[in-house]
Enzyme design. Structure first.
Site, PDB file in Angstrom:
ATOM      1  N   LYS A 179       0.882  -1.198   0.042  1.00 59.23           N
ATOM      2  CA  LYS A 179       0.052   0.044   0.086  1.00 59.23           C
ATOM      3  C   LYS A 179       0.839   1.309   0.007  1.00 59.23           C
ATOM      4  O   LYS A 179       0.558   2.462  -0.198  1.00 59.23           O
ATOM      5  CB  LYS A 179      -1.014  -0.144   1.342  1.00 59.23           C
ATOM      6  CG  LYS A 179      -2.010  -1.144   0.973  1.00 59.23           C
ATOM      7  CD  LYS A 179      -3.332  -0.835   2.111  1.00 59.23           C
ATOM      8  CE  LYS A 179      -4.140  -1.747   1.866  1.00 59.23           C
ATOM      9  NZ  LYS A 179      -3.833  -3.395   2.094  1.00 59.23           N
TER      10      LYS A 179
HETATM   11  C1  LIG Z   1      -4.601  -4.616   1.147  1.00 63.49           C
HETATM   12  C2  LIG Z   1      -3.700  -5.540   1.263  1.00 63.49           C
HETATM   13  C3  LIG Z   1      -4.058  -6.598   0.257  1.00 63.49           C
HETATM   14  C4  LIG Z   1      -5.295  -6.604  -0.378  1.00 63.49           C
HETATM   15  O1  LIG Z   1      -5.072  -5.985  -1.645  1.00 63.49           O
HETATM   16  P1  LIG Z   1      -6.415  -5.320  -2.512  1.00 63.49           P
HETATM   17  O2  LIG Z   1      -5.957  -4.188  -3.170  1.00 63.49           O
HETATM   18  O3  LIG Z   1      -7.498  -4.571  -1.685  1.00 63.49           O
HETATM   19  O4  LIG Z   1      -6.791  -6.507  -3.037  1.00 63.49           O
HETATM   20  C5  LIG Z   1      -3.420  -7.839   0.355  1.00 63.49           C
HETATM   21  N1  LIG Z   1      -2.413  -8.163   1.087  1.00 63.49           N
HETATM   22  C6  LIG Z   1      -1.892  -7.071   2.124  1.00 63.49           C
HETATM   23  C7  LIG Z   1      -0.631  -7.093   2.822  1.00 63.49           C
HETATM   24  C8  LIG Z   1      -2.744  -5.878   2.023  1.00 63.49           C
HETATM   25  O5  LIG Z   1      -2.536  -4.948   3.214  1.00 63.49           O
END
Ligand SMILES: *Cc1c(COP(=O)(O)O)cnc(C)c1O
Length: 436
Positions: free
Chosen positions: A111
């Site tokens: 993220k």
């Molecule tokens: C947010 C997150 C996901 C999921 O990602 P999306 O874009 O919501 O599908 C997967 N793994 C981790 C560690 C995350 O923080």
């Protein structure tokens, strides 16, 4: 009218098309839909051919420019991407597969790519504004940390992160509440749903709206989505250039919850990045794998798992996927697999025992999904979305102590300073009005 300007439409089709700047600053369209670009631009041939040799920041520039060029000139975008992407996304060989490590940013999860670009993008788009921007974010853990870190020190913007008191990990709390400065943390005596409800009612409150510009930074924002296409293009380019393996296009396995990450991958593929196909890897919250199997979309209440950043029963970015692509298109590009907690733990153990490599529970869901997919036409690349040390409570009982990266050490050394509030709008309002 400016020719060739890129417009952004709502997935629900009942809002006027707007510019990139307007869609990013608004977050959600007025009709409740998500903004999408009217067309997905394609890489020029010379760019596509050199994806395997360009620097990451150069790929970021080439990938993002066509989406934002009406609002962000080239020189400014170059500065934005160099400030946002100060870390890389290595493609690491592990037991005859590849792992695309997306956890080398400051909060040790993928993220960071979206949040850091979004923060700098907001600062640029609002340059010269005198009224400060207040960003409100509700988080169950991971998003709050990435957004707090992304916006930390960005002038003219204050961020308030609401999280459920006592329901996030110590590390997550320190990532959210340990920075100070322009970042405030509110520990809400309630659940994540209470936090979300408070943010929604703050947006609807006339008095608050009159006194400040409010915005959100959740994952549906288009300025968080587009930068995520970059690491797909970079990895696919390197693989196709024969840097890692056979030179055959990658099948990319994406651990998914809200499906922002996978949607960004579909954008990269549509732009011309040499990707063979995708594997949508979910835990037992398998709304999208079920849809791919049956053609019927049925959301469900989310169920708690050890890969908790993917505990989503109604993925918000699905709306984007079906706005761009038909069921047949999606079927031809993506296969879906769901993975249980037992399978996830077993995968962490197997991968560690065979190659000494630590997977976090989310990456392990991706790995297990590749195993379920059987024989593939080329190499598999699994997106490792978080550093295993972030989920040490799950990983360490299986593998023993996980090495802790500097970003996590430095977050753990901070002191969390949050104000506790009851789950009531009056308390949130009082805090926000006092803040400036
Ligand atoms: C947010 C997150 C996901 C999921 O990602 P999306 O874009 O919501 O599908 C997967 N793994 C981790 C560690 C995350 O923080």
């Amino acid at each position: 009218m400016i020719p060739f300007a890129m417009r952004y439409h709502s997935t629900r089709g009942n809002s006027d098309p707007v510019s990139f700047a307007a869609s990013a600053l608004a977050g959600l369209a007025p009709d409740g839909g998500l903004y999408i670009p009217e067309t997905i631009p394609e890489y020029r041939g010379s760019v596509r051919k050199s994806l395997g040799t360009m620097r990451f920041q150069e790929i970021a520039f080439q990938t993002i420019l066509p989406y934002v060029k009406d609002d962000i000139p080239s020189a400014a975008l170059e500065d934005l991407v160099s400030a946002a992407f100060t870390f890389t996304a290595p493609l690491v060989p592990v037991s005859s597969r590849l792992v695309l490590e997306l956890f080398h940013g400051p909060t040790a999860a993928f993220k960071d790519f979206g949040a850091r670009f979004m923060a700098r993008c907001f600062a640029w788009l609002r340059r010269g504004e005198s009224k400060p921007l207040s960003i409100l974010v509700a988080t169950s853990g991971d998003t709050g940390g990435a957004v707090a870190d992304g916006f930390f020190g960005v002038e003219g913007i204050t961020v308030t992160v609401l999280y459920p008191k006592g329901r996030v990990s110590e590390l997550q709390e320190k990532q959210i509440a340990g920075l100070g400065g322009n970042i405030s943390a509110l520990a809400v005596e309630g659940s994540f749903d209470d936090c979300q409800r408070l943010v929604k009612s703050a947006f609807a409150d006339k008095e608050l709206r009159a006194s400040r510009t409010l915005s959100s930074a959740n994952s549906i924002n288009i300025s968080r989505l587009i930068p995520q296409a970059v690491y797909y293009a970079a990895a696919a380019g390197r693989a196709a250039a024969g840097k890692t393996d056979s030179g055959l296009p990658l099948t990319m396995a994406v651990p998914s919850g809200n499906f922002g990450n996978l949607t960004a991958g579909l954008y990269a593929m549509a732009m011309g990045a040499p990707i063979a196909s995708f594997i949508a890897a979910t835990n037992i919250n398998k709304t999208v794998p079920d849809y791919l199997e049956s053609g019927k979309y049925k959301t469900m209440p989310s169920q708690a798992t050890i890969s908790n950043a993917m505990d989503v029963g109604a993925p918000s970015n699905f709306e984007r996927m079906i706005a761009h692509w038909s069921y047949r298109d999606l079927k031809s590009r993506i296969r879906g697999f769901s993975v249980t907690d037992d399978e996830t733990r077993k995968t962490i153990a197997d991968v560690f025992n065979r190659g000494g490599y630590y997977l976090d529970p989310h990456g392990a869901v991706g790995w297990a999904a590749v195993s379920k997919a059987g024989k593939l036409p080329g190499p598999a690349a699994i997106l490792a979305t978080a550093h295993p040390a972030k989920f040490a409570q799950t990983v360490e009982p299986i593998t023993g102590p996980v090495p802790v990266p500097p970003s996590i050490k430095s977050a753990l050394s901070r002191t969390a300073r949050a104000e506790t509030i009851p789950p009531e709008l009056s308390a949130l309002k009082e805090f926000l009005l006092r803040r400036e």
